[in-house]
Design a protein around this motif. Structure first.
Motif, short mmCIF file in Angstrom:
data_model
loop_
_atom_site.label_atom_id
_atom_site.label_comp_id
_atom_site.label_asym_id
_atom_site.label_seq_id
_atom_site.Cartn_x
_atom_site.Cartn_y
_atom_site.Cartn_z
N GLY A 178 -7.15 0.96 4.37
CA GLY A 178 -6.51 2.31 3.89
C GLY A 178 -5.62 3.45 3.65
N THR A 204 -10.87 -1.89 8.09
CA THR A 204 -10.32 -1.31 5.99
C THR A 204 -9.58 0.12 6.28
N VAL A 208 -13.49 3.43 -6.99
CA VAL A 208 -12.21 3.33 -5.59
C VAL A 208 -10.82 2.74 -5.96
N HIS A 209 -11.00 2.15 -6.83
CA HIS A 209 -9.40 1.38 -7.11
C HIS A 209 -9.52 0.89 -7.90
N GLU A 241 -13.50 15.11 -1.11
CA GLU A 241 -13.56 14.85 0.23
C GLU A 241 -13.20 15.98 1.04
N ASN A 263 -15.27 3.53 2.31
CA ASN A 263 -14.71 2.85 0.64
C ASN A 263 -14.48 0.88 0.83
N GLY A 264 -13.99 0.59 2.38
CA GLY A 264 -13.58 -0.50 2.69
C GLY A 264 -14.90 -1.39 3.41
N ALA A 317 -3.97 3.73 0.25
CA ALA A 317 -4.61 4.21 -0.61
C ALA A 317 -3.72 5.53 -0.81
N TRP A 318 -3.35 6.33 -0.08
CA TRP A 318 -3.24 7.49 0.25
C TRP A 318 -2.05 7.39 1.02
N THR A 349 -12.14 6.57 3.84
CA THR A 349 -11.01 5.46 3.44
C THR A 349 -11.75 3.44 4.11
N ALA A 378 -9.75 11.66 5.59
CA ALA A 378 -8.80 10.25 4.88
C ALA A 378 -9.21 9.31 5.78
#
Lengths: 201, 201
Positions: B163, B159, A107-108, A129, A162-163, B166-167, A159, A155
DNA sequence: CCTACCGATCGGTAGG
DNA sequence: CCTACCGATCGGTAGG
């Protein structure tokens, strides 16, 4: 590059260190020290520091892709879009919590990849995605999801999931599957259309 | 440390570079180059590389804290928990999108702080997150939110909002306020109890 | 804000 | 997997 047991050990400790300190914040000697060998000895097993990062990210990308495809294929025909989304979310959370270190690196740390590798991963992430976007868009049509922007909603959900890597610890007070279930529930609530008259619990 | 215009410039470019490459992946000379000065010249303005990181994170933490308090104070008495949550979410998204670089550094780079500073930020982050937990727990009582685990729901929402870093790009196809609004809507949907018979649009 | 410089550490190689 | 070593770069200091 053959996948020996030693090589997998290297990627395990590297994932943990990259997760904790980032790729740039982790030295080759940090990895070696965790394995009780000399820094230079690592090069008997890997081509470069970047090679380790790439292998971790490449394999983790595959885990996400395979998990999503497998989950969708296991669904019965005629499943609603919301049901397909739930399956995708469950698969994603499962991969994240199964190996928080590798998920975190995926992810990072993809920004630290060399340009060509980074471009490949950007493409695969986008294709991944898109599955979420498509199913959310389908849900607006079949009525199982609310009329939200599929790009932004996908998104948001991804995210959010993924957090987990920011705070999840496998030995925390709430078990892995319980956290996974609650995350799935929260993510689904964000876009699923509530059944009319249904409970919100 | 006085906040001169030059000092703010340094923190601006440092935020951008830390956001793009991480703290460990950015050298003092990278920051200097972006300012068209020599690497050593930076030390006429800052004590250390860590000092720059700390100032960015400290000030950004304050922005989040002040934004949340101001937003809550502006609410009318008798607002439901869900309304208070909406206000908190709006304030948070506003701070993130107002300066994506600083928000990103705050969210991702606090691990690079020295132990004492890191402990202070961990404490402030926890107190900040507690506002979200408390209002979600209150929502389960006043009926404006669903009966979800407040700790997990707060982590999920925060989170998810973080996020954005990130985008999100300020010059993207969807404007700042539109993205903000949709993020607020998605986050609220995840925990708000749907009004019975209400529209899901 | 500059030049000149410091010791430490970086990723990686040679040769065993 | 080791020792010995490489040039490059790191954050930071001295003195102007």
């Amino acid at each position: 590059m053959v996948e020996t047991a030693r090589r997998r050990e290297i990627e395990d400790v590297a994932s943990t260190l990259f997760h904790a300190h980032g790729y740039a914040g982790t030295s080759v000697r940090d990895i070696a020290r965790a394995l009780d060998i000399q820094g230079a000895s690592l090069y008997a097993h890997v081509d470069s520091k970047h090679d380790v990062l790439w292998t971790i990210i490449d394999r983790t990308a595959s885990r996400f892709e395979v998990a999503a495809d497998t989950a969708l294929e296991a669904l019965r025909d005629g499943a609603t879009a919301a049901e397909r989304l739930e399956t995708l979310v469950q698969a994603h959370v499962g991969v994240v919590t199964a190996d928080i270190g590798r998920a975190s690196v995926f992810v990072h740390e993809w920004r630290s990849l060399a340009p060509e590798r980074r471009a490949e991963i950007a493409q695969r992430r986008d294709a991944y995605e898109r599955r979420f976007r498509d199913v959310i868009a389908a849900g607006a049509i079949d009525g199982s999801c609310a009329a939200v922007d599929p790009v932004i909603a996908a998104a948001f959900i991804l995210t959010a999931l993924n957090g987990l890597v920011a705070w999840y610890h496998p030995d925390g007070r709430v078990g892995r599957s319980a956290i996974g279930d609650r995350y799935v529930e929260l993510a689904l609530r964000a876009v699923r259309r509530a059944a009319s008259g249904g409970s919100t619990r």
